[in-house]
Design a protein around this motif. Structure first.
Motif, mmCIF file in Angstrom:
data_model
loop_
_atom_site.group_PDB
_atom_site.id
_atom_site.type_symbol
_atom_site.label_atom_id
_atom_site.label_comp_id
_atom_site.label_asym_id
_atom_site.label_seq_id
_atom_site.Cartn_x
_atom_site.Cartn_y
_atom_site.Cartn_z
ATOM 1 N N ASP A 244 -45.115 15.620 -4.816
ATOM 2 C CA ASP A 244 -46.514 16.368 -4.753
ATOM 3 C C ASP A 244 -46.447 17.762 -5.148
ATOM 4 O OD1 ASP A 244 -47.289 14.092 -1.942
ATOM 5 O OD2 ASP A 244 -47.623 13.947 -4.042
ATOM 6 N N GLY A 245 -47.299 18.108 -5.779
ATOM 7 C CA GLY A 245 -47.333 19.682 -6.112
ATOM 8 C C GLY A 245 -46.456 20.030 -6.891
ATOM 9 N N LEU A 246 -46.295 19.106 -8.016
ATOM 10 C CA LEU A 246 -44.887 19.510 -8.841
ATOM 11 C C LEU A 246 -45.156 20.476 -9.821
ATOM 12 C CD1 LEU A 246 -44.146 15.580 -10.021
ATOM 13 C CD2 LEU A 246 -42.573 17.188 -8.935
ATOM 14 N N GLN A 247 -44.081 21.277 -9.996
ATOM 15 C CA GLN A 247 -44.116 22.632 -10.607
ATOM 16 C C GLN A 247 -43.119 22.591 -11.739
ATOM 17 O OE1 GLN A 247 -42.644 25.257 -7.804
ATOM 18 N NE2 GLN A 247 -44.781 25.025 -6.341
ATOM 19 N N SER A 248 -43.035 23.416 -12.672
ATOM 20 C CA SER A 248 -42.313 23.413 -13.955
ATOM 21 C C SER A 248 -40.818 23.590 -13.520
ATOM 22 C CB SER A 248 -42.760 24.444 -14.796
ATOM 23 O OG SER A 248 -42.437 25.778 -14.287
ATOM 24 N N ASP A 249 -40.653 24.308 -12.484
ATOM 25 C CA ASP A 249 -39.225 24.160 -12.095
ATOM 26 C C ASP A 249 -38.601 22.910 -11.542
ATOM 27 O OD1 ASP A 249 -39.600 27.705 -10.813
ATOM 28 O OD2 ASP A 249 -39.094 26.974 -12.935
ATOM 29 N N ASP A 250 -39.506 22.182 -11.242
ATOM 30 C CA ASP A 250 -39.035 20.746 -10.699
ATOM 31 C C ASP A 250 -38.501 20.003 -11.930
ATOM 32 O OD1 ASP A 250 -41.719 20.604 -8.479
ATOM 33 O OD2 ASP A 250 -39.528 21.117 -7.919
ATOM 34 N N THR A 251 -38.612 20.331 -13.054
ATOM 35 C CA THR A 251 -38.132 19.560 -14.258
ATOM 36 C C THR A 251 -36.806 19.331 -14.198
ATOM 37 O OG1 THR A 251 -39.990 20.180 -15.678
ATOM 38 C CG2 THR A 251 -38.027 19.669 -16.661
ATOM 39 N N ALA A 252 -36.146 18.162 -14.026
ATOM 40 C CA ALA A 252 -34.613 18.047 -14.084
ATOM 41 C C ALA A 252 -34.354 16.498 -14.085
ATOM 42 C CB ALA A 252 -34.206 18.643 -12.629
ATOM 43 N N VAL A 253 -33.218 16.411 -14.220
ATOM 44 C CA VAL A 253 -32.828 14.732 -13.985
ATOM 45 C C VAL A 253 -32.575 14.631 -12.611
ATOM 46 C CG1 VAL A 253 -31.213 13.003 -14.643
ATOM 47 C CG2 VAL A 253 -32.001 14.459 -16.424
ATOM 48 N N TYR A 254 -33.244 13.583 -11.661
ATOM 49 C CA TYR A 254 -33.009 13.199 -10.683
ATOM 50 C C TYR A 254 -32.133 12.185 -10.262
ATOM 51 C CZ TYR A 254 -36.594 16.584 -9.318
ATOM 52 O OH TYR A 254 -37.529 17.797 -9.234
ATOM 53 N N TYR A 255 -31.224 12.091 -9.589
ATOM 54 C CA TYR A 255 -30.109 11.137 -9.383
ATOM 55 C C TYR A 255 -30.356 10.661 -7.836
ATOM 56 C CZ TYR A 255 -28.056 13.095 -13.433
ATOM 57 O OH TYR A 255 -27.621 13.541 -14.829
ATOM 58 N N CYS A 256 -29.945 9.635 -7.502
ATOM 59 C CA CYS A 256 -29.982 8.833 -6.334
ATOM 60 C C CYS A 256 -28.472 9.008 -5.652
ATOM 61 C CB CYS A 256 -30.306 7.523 -6.284
ATOM 62 S SG CYS A 256 -30.226 6.444 -4.825
ATOM 63 N N ASN A 257 -28.210 9.404 -4.436
ATOM 64 C CA ASN A 257 -26.857 9.312 -4.104
ATOM 65 C C ASN A 257 -26.703 8.755 -2.742
ATOM 66 O OD1 ASN A 257 -24.887 10.765 -2.009
ATOM 67 N ND2 ASN A 257 -24.133 10.772 -3.976
ATOM 68 N N MET A 258 -25.690 7.932 -2.480
ATOM 69 C CA MET A 258 -25.157 7.180 -1.152
ATOM 70 C C MET A 258 -23.967 7.512 -0.704
ATOM 71 S SD MET A 258 -25.549 2.824 -1.498
ATOM 72 C CE MET A 258 -24.991 1.987 -0.083
ATOM 73 N N GLY A 259 -23.834 8.063 0.464
ATOM 74 C CA GLY A 259 -22.547 8.391 0.872
ATOM 75 C C GLY A 259 -22.311 8.052 2.436
ATOM 76 N N ARG A 260 -21.054 7.829 2.415
ATOM 77 C CA ARG A 260 -20.509 7.749 4.084
ATOM 78 C C ARG A 260 -18.838 7.868 3.886
ATOM 79 N NH1 ARG A 260 -20.963 1.692 5.692
ATOM 80 N NH2 ARG A 260 -18.838 1.697 4.798
ATOM 81 N N PHE B 84 -15.825 8.856 2.943
ATOM 82 C CA PHE B 84 -15.148 8.972 1.635
ATOM 83 C C PHE B 84 -15.827 8.205 0.504
ATOM 84 C CE2 PHE B 84 -13.032 4.912 1.279
ATOM 85 C CZ PHE B 84 -12.806 4.645 2.386
ATOM 86 N N LEU B 85 -16.776 7.358 0.772
ATOM 87 C CA LEU B 85 -17.529 6.784 -0.057
ATOM 88 C C LEU B 85 -18.524 7.518 -0.561
ATOM 89 C CD1 LEU B 85 -17.531 3.228 2.022
ATOM 90 C CD2 LEU B 85 -16.242 3.801 -0.145
ATOM 91 N N ASN B 86 -18.785 7.555 -1.928
ATOM 92 C CA ASN B 86 -19.906 8.232 -2.619
ATOM 93 C C ASN B 86 -20.174 7.676 -3.914
ATOM 94 O OD1 ASN B 86 -21.690 10.636 -2.769
ATOM 95 N ND2 ASN B 86 -20.282 11.917 -3.917
ATOM 96 N N TYR B 87 -21.746 7.262 -3.828
ATOM 97 C CA TYR B 87 -21.866 6.696 -5.109
ATOM 98 C C TYR B 87 -23.179 7.188 -5.717
ATOM 99 C CZ TYR B 87 -19.506 2.873 -2.734
ATOM 100 O OH TYR B 87 -18.459 2.064 -1.973
ATOM 101 N N TRP B 88 -23.284 7.362 -7.104
ATOM 102 C CA TRP B 88 -24.383 7.843 -7.737
ATOM 103 C C TRP B 88 -25.036 7.030 -8.787
ATOM 104 C CZ3 TRP B 88 -25.680 12.902 -6.841
ATOM 105 C CH2 TRP B 88 -24.813 13.742 -6.277
ATOM 106 N N GLY B 89 -26.376 7.059 -8.778
ATOM 107 C CA GLY B 89 -27.101 6.560 -9.699
ATOM 108 C C GLY B 89 -27.173 6.988 -11.222
ATOM 109 N N GLN B 90 -27.779 6.457 -12.179
ATOM 110 C CA GLN B 90 -27.704 6.939 -13.410
ATOM 111 C C GLN B 90 -28.742 8.121 -13.834
ATOM 112 O OE1 GLN B 90 -29.807 4.461 -12.491
ATOM 113 N NE2 GLN B 90 -31.619 4.570 -13.995
ATOM 114 N N GLY B 91 -29.642 8.443 -12.866
ATOM 115 C CA GLY B 91 -30.618 9.442 -13.055
ATOM 116 C C GLY B 91 -31.753 8.824 -13.682
ATOM 117 N N THR B 92 -33.013 9.727 -13.241
ATOM 118 C CA THR B 92 -34.192 9.492 -13.868
ATOM 119 C C THR B 92 -35.008 10.958 -14.239
ATOM 120 O OG1 THR B 92 -36.415 8.454 -13.815
ATOM 121 C CG2 THR B 92 -35.464 9.136 -11.747
#
Length: 113
Positions: free
Chosen positions: A81-97, A99-107
């Motif tokens: 909420d309250g998005l600002q121009s500085d929030d412009t970016a590609v957002y990635y989902c991450n899952m970690g435990r 040594f396991l670390n997984y990334w999504g493709q970004g939105t």
């Protein structure tokens, strides 16, 4: 493991978006997080949530963003909420435990009038 992020788009300053990330396996024992990378900048942590539900946010989004998880549906969400121009970016989902670390493709999230 596949992480499918969705919900990005173009929004005006002050607007809202809700990002979702669907995992192909159980997320219940993993720390889940959202990261973002703006053009010309390094990837940074936006928010993360532990298996027990504790949350952490980067200072710039505190009070505006909210991270949540649904272990039964293997999903991670980010209400922005309250998005600002500085929030412009590609957002990635991450899952970690450990040594396991997984990334999504970004939105892509673009905040512009």
């Amino acid at each position: 493991v596949q992480l499918q992020a969705s919900g990005g788009g173009l929004v005006q300053p002050g607007g809202s978006l809700r990002l979702s990330c669907l995992a192909s396996r159980s997320i219940s024992s993993f720390v889940m997080g959202w990261y973002r990378q703006a053009p010309g900048k390094e990837r940074e942590l936006v928010a993360r949530i532990t298996p027990g539900g504790s949350t952490e946010y980067v200072d710039s989004v505190k009070g505006r963003f909210s991270i949540s998880r649904n272990n039964a549906k293997n999903t991670l969400n980010l209400q922005m909420d309250g998005l600002q121009s500085d929030d412009t970016a590609v957002y990635y989902c991450n899952m970690g435990r450990g040594f396991l670390n997984y990334w999504g493709q970004g939105t892509l999230v673009t905040v512009s009038s």
